[in-house]
Scaffold this active site. Structure first.
Site, PDB file in Angstrom:
ATOM      1  N   HIS A 196      43.237  46.199  33.463  1.00 20.67           N
ATOM      2  CA  HIS A 196      44.031  46.619  34.081  1.00 20.67           C
ATOM      3  C   HIS A 196      45.343  46.692  33.544  1.00 20.67           C
ATOM      4  CE1 HIS A 196      44.297  47.236  38.596  1.00 20.67           C
ATOM      5  NE2 HIS A 196      45.051  46.357  39.462  1.00 20.67           N
ATOM      6  N   GLU A 218      38.690  49.970  32.047  1.00 18.50           N
ATOM      7  CA  GLU A 218      38.529  49.381  34.028  1.00 18.50           C
ATOM      8  C   GLU A 218      37.250  49.177  34.233  1.00 18.50           C
ATOM      9  OE1 GLU A 218      42.506  48.496  36.703  1.00 18.50           O
ATOM     10  OE2 GLU A 218      41.821  50.854  35.967  1.00 18.50           O
ATOM     11  N   ASN A 469      53.801  21.611  43.669  1.00 19.31           N
ATOM     12  CA  ASN A 469      54.148  20.842  45.185  1.00 19.31           C
ATOM     13  C   ASN A 469      54.689  19.574  43.521  1.00 19.31           C
ATOM     14  OD1 ASN A 469      55.291  22.318  47.160  1.00 19.31           O
ATOM     15  ND2 ASN A 469      53.127  22.755  46.534  1.00 19.31           N
TER      16      ASN A 469
END
Length: 689
Positions: A196, A218, A469
């Site tokens: 893709h 694809e 984080n």
């Protein structure tokens, strides 16, 4: 009209955008999001949602200019892409609920135009009509983009060659994995995504041959993803051959950039495309199993004439095998026959292997659950009959042991250790720590903890974002850690364990901890709260899950864009899980996610309250006791409690909760069952167990 699929496509793009590795969008990321925008543009145009076609067109233009380094303010460009995604979500939701959108998109279009130094494509009558749609096979950016300068174009081409080579290697690895597990959607998606992305970037660079081939492959994989086509040996072969062809085409461009739209002489692209079409139409049959003699001929061990003579001998001597005849005549050695038989056995194994649909597996597990329940009902009914036959009771007990073993075996079929997911996190920590300029070590605990295989993909993105984080917001740089008396190297710890019928995954760091004051200031500024008076630490920490809230001082390559943690919370809750935060200033932060073992059949304990019976999951029961009179307390303002092993636990009178008349109202006459959930425990008052 049905607008839900359009809204879902925008949501998928939003989710992927949140988990981008860094703000510097590379060519592979750009290709992926150009493909998303292309599909969204096309679907919105069909549904006449022209506001989305305009927004997606402007976003495609930004991405296109970004690729050729014509976006000077990258931070502003990235912010506009985020804003555009949020705007498309708002528009799609409005159409889904009301069939229209009354908001204004002009300010967004003007912002995009100012960023790129162009005029905004807004109709004079503001009727919402979109600009002309791109031609077939062309993304929105292609319809508006001007030819790029040769130097920039060559730079993009070099980036594409590097990315495409990595993608093809990734395809080859995963196609071999898929051959072993044809029903594994994770492998199908892992092959689909590279094709893709290659198609999207090749389309932008006008590499039409590569684009068309990647697009055809694809499409095949898209059908397998949507269960419209099975994964067959023929499909595996053609995808592998397609990857080889892409490798040849990319290599040709690398050696001769001017040959980007020429087919190499040693590549029969027409034959490959014909095979792709045959597989697509289901016309390719799997190869037949070879016989022993054919294997020997193919390997060059014997000639065709020798095989025919041996077959004649076998016909004249019933019971005589071809291998025995060949050995007796000295045509082959026993070792050669053994090797040929092994090849034949491998073929037989492959063809006789049974591939079980996961839905059928789920049905078996459900039926095993029903079997266990029915067996328990029979055992209880017989136990209530004092005149039951002893031999019958013994046989029932044996049946119980067998069904319990069957239950454990069936539930284990869908469970996989979390080790692989943790190892991927470990690699991520190493990569991100280099980007952030921090020294980080990783500690893994509970790698053998098993989770349902369906959860593996679902929990990956939330875990990735929490790790990011921890590295970016939580851990300090070496100089700051040394100054505060900490080791120069920070620690990220990943833990997994089972607790109370749930699987718990913890991600902790020994960094600076969450800044409560900043969280409060951000929440007040964003109007999430009017006042912080009376809020506990846990309630303040949960502000990080508010959409758009970030305490980052600046946007970094890793995080700090004010998006993400709300998506993490949504992803966890989608799995019927929950997420909690524990943080101490200067000591670190821990994210605790808890997911139910959805495939488990949980044992229960039957308790009686008055005339009614209830079942408590045994995984939640800590102990049962008849408390002494002096263990009972009635604390003013806190309610009734029972002292259990020196700990005051709240007393819950089930007969009051369910409004029924019990046999016993005093705790010292009844039974207290201590149950726990999360980090809390309570005493349930029941009459009997």
């Amino acid at each position: 009209m049905e607008y839900r699929p359009l809204a879902e496509q925008v949501d998928v793009m939003a989710s992927d955008f949140v988990f981008l590795d860094n703000q510097e969008i590379d060519i592979s990321d750009a290709g992926k999001f150009l493909n998303y925008l292309d599909r969204i543009f096309s679907d919105a145009e069909k549904l006449n949602v022209m506001q989305i076609t305009q927004v997606s067109g402007s976003m495609s233009n930004i991405l296109g200019k970004w690729l050729i380094d014509q976006v000077e303010d990258k931070a502003a460009g990235f912010a506009l892409l985020e804003k555009g995604i949020a705007l498309m979500q708002e528009i799609a939701l409005s159409y889904q609920n009301m069939g229209s959108y009354g908001g204004n998109i002009e300010s967004f279009l003007h912002e995009c135009a100012r960023l790129l130094g162009e005029s905004a494509a807004i109709p004079d009558d503001h009727s919402g009509e979109a600009p002309a749609s791109p031609s077939a096979g062309e993304s929105p950016v292609q319809a508006e983009e001007k030819p790029v300068e040769p130097a920039q174009d060559q730079s993009l081409l070099n980036d594409f060659i590097i990315e495409a080579t990595e993608y093809i290697d990734e395809i080859e690895v995963n196609i071999l994995n898929l051959e072993q597990e044809p029903e594994n959607k994770e492998f199908i998606n892992a092959i689909f995504r590279p094709f893709h992305s290659v198609k999207g970037v090749a389309s932008f660079l006008n590499l039409n041959i590569i684009r068309d081939l990647a697009h055809k492959l694809e499409n095949l994989l898209d059908k397998t993803r949507n269960d419209e086509m099975e994964v067959t040996p023929a499909l595996i072969d053609v995808v592998l051959n397609g990857a080889d062809a892409l490798k040849i085409l990319v290599s040709q461009i690398k050696n001769d950039p001017g040959s980007s739209n020429k087919v190499p002489e040693d590549l029969d692209l027409q034959e490959l495309e014909l095979r792709i079409k045959m597989v697509d139409e289901g016309k390719t049959a799997p190869p037949a199993r070879k016989k022993l003699g054919e294997i020997l001929v193919d390997d060059g061990i014997i000639k065709e004439e020798s095989l025919e003579k041996c077959l004649e001998v076998c016909k004249q001597t019933p019971g005589k095998k071809i291998g025995e005849v060949l050995i007796s005549e000295g045509a082959v050695t026993p070792k050669q026959i053994s090797q040929a038989l092994r090849k034949q056995a491998e073929q037989t194994t492959e063809l006789s292997a049974i591939r079980v649909d996961t839905r059928k597996l789920d049905d078996i597990i459900d039926m095993v659950g029903e079997l266990v329940i029915t067996q328990s009902m029979v055992q209880q009914d017989l136990a209530a009959n004092f005149n039951s036959n002893r031999n019958l009771m013994r046989d029932i007990s044996q049946l119980f042991r067998i069904t319990s073993a069957l239950q454990r075996a069936s539930t284990g079929l869908r469970m996989v250790p979390i080790k692989q997911t943790f190892q991927r996190m470990s690699r991520l920590v190493r990569d991100l720590s280099k980007t952030a300029g921090k020294l980080v070590s990783v500690e893994l605990e509970g790698e053998d903890t098993e989770i349902d295989r369906n959860m593996v993909d679902e929990i990956y993105n939330p875990l990735v974002h929490m790790v990011r984080n921890s590295i970016d917001h939580g851990l300090e740089v070496p100089e700051e850690r040394t100054a505060s008396g900490k080791p120069e190297k920070g620690l990220i710890k990943l833990s997994a364990y089972h607790r109370g019928g749930n699987v718990v995954i913890e991600i902790s760091d020994d960094g600076r901890g969450l800044n409560k004051q900043k969280l409060i200031e951000k929440a007040l500024k964003s109007r999430f709260i009017q006042s912080h008076e009376g809020l506990s630490d846990a309630e303040i920490f949960r502000f990080v899950f508010m959409p758009g809230l970030s305490t980052a001082e600046k946007v970094t390559d890793i995080s700090g864009r004010g998006v993400g943690m709300d998506v993490v919370k949504q992803a966890v809750e989608k799995l019927r899980g929950k997420i909690e935060i524990d943080s101490k200033a200067g000591q670190g932060t821990t994210f605790m996610t808890s997911f139910p073992l959805t495939m488990a059949i949980i044992d229960g304990m039957i308790v009686k309250v008055g005339p009614e019976r209830y079942i408590l999951p045994t995984t939640a029961i800590r102990q049962a006791l008849r408390p002494a009179r002096e263990s009972y307390n009635n604390v003013v303002g806190r309610g009734e409690t029972i002292t259990v092993m020196g700990q005051l636990l709240p007393l819950v009178r089930l007969y009051q909760l369910f409004e029924i008349e019990p046999e016993h109202k005093e705790p010292w006459e009844a039974i207290c069952v201590v149950v726990e959930g999360g980090d809390r425990s309570k005493c349930l008052l029941v009459d009997k167990i």
